[in-house]
Design a protein around this motif. Structure first.
Motif, PDB file in Angstrom:
ATOM      1  N   UNK A  68      -1.865 -20.751 -26.321  1.00 27.29           N
ATOM      2  CA  UNK A  68      -3.078 -19.872 -26.080  1.00 27.29           C
ATOM      3  C   UNK A  68      -2.914 -19.183 -24.839  1.00 27.29           C
ATOM      4  N   UNK A  69      -2.199 -19.472 -23.825  1.00 27.23           N
ATOM      5  CA  UNK A  69      -2.151 -18.430 -22.543  1.00 27.23           C
ATOM      6  C   UNK A  69      -1.199 -17.234 -23.224  1.00 27.23           C
ATOM      7  N   UNK A  70      -0.145 -17.574 -24.043  1.00 29.66           N
ATOM      8  CA  UNK A  70       0.555 -16.461 -24.460  1.00 29.66           C
ATOM      9  C   UNK A  70      -0.083 -15.339 -25.350  1.00 29.66           C
ATOM     10  N   UNK A  71      -0.983 -16.148 -26.217  1.00 25.51           N
ATOM     11  CA  UNK A  71      -1.744 -15.248 -27.163  1.00 25.51           C
ATOM     12  C   UNK A  71      -2.972 -14.561 -26.203  1.00 25.51           C
ATOM     13  N   UNK A  72      -3.433 -14.937 -25.286  1.00 32.30           N
ATOM     14  CA  UNK A  72      -4.396 -14.366 -24.586  1.00 32.30           C
ATOM     15  C   UNK A  72      -3.676 -13.081 -23.808  1.00 32.30           C
ATOM     16  N   UNK A  73      -2.308 -13.515 -23.079  1.00 34.46           N
ATOM     17  CA  UNK A  73      -1.918 -12.193 -22.487  1.00 34.46           C
ATOM     18  C   UNK A  73      -1.552 -11.151 -23.524  1.00 34.46           C
ATOM     19  N   UNK A  74      -1.120 -11.525 -24.792  1.00 32.87           N
ATOM     20  CA  UNK A  74      -0.951 -10.428 -25.793  1.00 32.87           C
ATOM     21  C   UNK A  74      -2.219  -9.619 -25.909  1.00 32.87           C
ATOM     22  N   UNK A  75      -3.306 -10.451 -25.988  1.00 37.04           N
ATOM     23  CA  UNK A  75      -4.858  -9.727 -26.330  1.00 37.04           C
ATOM     24  C   UNK A  75      -5.032  -8.829 -25.117  1.00 37.04           C
ATOM     25  N   UNK A  76      -4.629  -9.142 -23.809  1.00 34.60           N
ATOM     26  CA  UNK A  76      -4.916  -8.337 -22.638  1.00 34.60           C
ATOM     27  C   UNK A  76      -4.140  -6.921 -23.016  1.00 34.60           C
ATOM     28  N   UNK A  77      -2.951  -7.138 -23.388  1.00 36.08           N
ATOM     29  CA  UNK A  77      -1.787  -5.893 -23.439  1.00 36.08           C
ATOM     30  C   UNK A  77      -2.963  -5.260 -24.532  1.00 36.08           C
ATOM     31  N   UNK A  78      -3.194  -5.764 -25.533  1.00 32.02           N
ATOM     32  CA  UNK A  78      -3.860  -4.998 -26.842  1.00 32.02           C
ATOM     33  C   UNK A  78      -5.094  -4.358 -26.243  1.00 32.02           C
ATOM     34  N   UNK A  79      -5.772  -4.793 -25.319  1.00 31.52           N
ATOM     35  CA  UNK A  79      -7.110  -4.161 -24.929  1.00 31.52           C
ATOM     36  C   UNK A  79      -6.767  -2.909 -24.220  1.00 31.52           C
ATOM     37  N   UNK A  92       3.003  -7.131 -31.742  1.00 32.90           N
ATOM     38  CA  UNK A  92       3.054  -8.201 -30.922  1.00 32.90           C
ATOM     39  C   UNK A  92       4.548  -8.390 -30.343  1.00 32.90           C
ATOM     40  N   UNK A  93       5.444  -8.021 -31.164  1.00 31.52           N
ATOM     41  CA  UNK A  93       6.872  -7.810 -30.602  1.00 31.52           C
ATOM     42  C   UNK A  93       7.125  -7.121 -29.508  1.00 31.52           C
ATOM     43  N   UNK A  94       6.546  -5.858 -29.377  1.00 33.75           N
ATOM     44  CA  UNK A  94       6.491  -5.151 -28.280  1.00 33.75           C
ATOM     45  C   UNK A  94       5.914  -5.656 -27.159  1.00 33.75           C
ATOM     46  N   UNK A  95       4.423  -6.209 -27.563  1.00 28.44           N
ATOM     47  CA  UNK A  95       3.781  -6.841 -26.263  1.00 28.44           C
ATOM     48  C   UNK A  95       4.475  -7.855 -25.607  1.00 28.44           C
ATOM     49  N   UNK A  96       4.984  -8.726 -26.560  1.00 25.47           N
ATOM     50  CA  UNK A  96       5.970 -10.016 -26.016  1.00 25.47           C
ATOM     51  C   UNK A  96       6.774  -9.353 -25.163  1.00 25.47           C
ATOM     52  N   UNK A  97       7.652  -8.397 -25.508  1.00 26.04           N
ATOM     53  CA  UNK A  97       8.585  -8.018 -24.845  1.00 26.04           C
ATOM     54  C   UNK A  97       8.522  -7.248 -23.620  1.00 26.04           C
ATOM     55  N   UNK A  98       7.299  -6.576 -23.446  1.00 26.20           N
ATOM     56  CA  UNK A  98       6.890  -6.126 -22.192  1.00 26.20           C
ATOM     57  C   UNK A  98       6.348  -6.971 -21.200  1.00 26.20           C
TER      58      UNK A  98
END
Length: 120
Positions: free
Chosen positions: A49-60, A67-73
Motif C-alpha cells: 500500500x505505501x508503494x502504491x500510494x507513492x506512485x499515486x502521489x507522483x501521478x497527481x 508505473x515503471x517510470x514512477x517507481x524508478x524516479x
C-alpha cells in the motif's frame, strides 16, 4: 454491505486475504475502484500500500507517467514523491528546451509542451 465489499476485494485479489486487505486500503485513493487498485498493485509487482500510494502521489502531478517510470524516479529519490516530481519536472523542462532548440522554426510557440509531456 461490508461483506459484499470483502467478497469483491477477494475476487480481485484471487482469494488472497492479504492482497484483498491491500485493495480495500487503497480503494479510496483510486476513487473507490477495486479493479483499478488491483491493477495498480499488479503493475507495481508488489502488494504494498505505501508503494502504491507513492506512485499515486507522483501521478497527481504527472498522470501520464508509466508505473515503471514512477517507481524508478521514486527509487532514485529515496521514495520521496515530492522529490520524484521535481526530478520529472526537471526532465520535462530539459526535453522542452531540447525540442525548442532543435525544432529549427518548425514548431508553433507552445508545441514543445505536449511533446515534452509525451516524452514522459
Amino acid at each position: 454491505s461490508a461483506f459484499g465489499e470483502l467478497r469483491s476485494a477477494l475476487q480481485h485479489a484471487r482469494d488472497d486475504v492479504d492482497r484483498a486487505e491491500a485493495i480495500l486500503k487503497l480503494r479510496a485513493a483510486v476513487g473507490g475502484n477495486m479493479p483499478e487498485a488491483a491493477r495498480l498493485f499488479e503493475q507495481i509487482g508488489a502488494w504494498s500500500v505505501p508503494v502504491a500510494e507513492r506512485v499515486l502521489q507522483v501521478w497527481k502531478r504527472f498522470p501520464r507517467v508509466s508505473v515503471g517510470a514512477a517507481l524508478e524516479v521514486l527509487r532514485r529519490n529515496d521514495d520521496d514523491p515530492h522529490a520524484a516530481g521535481e526530478m520529472l519536472a526537471e526532465y520535462e523542462n530539459r526535453v522542452r528546451r531540447t525540442v525548442a532548440q532543435n525544432a529549427s522554426g518548425d514548431l508553433f510557440q507552445g508545441e514543445e509542451v505536449p511533446i515534452a509531456e509525451a516524452a514522459l
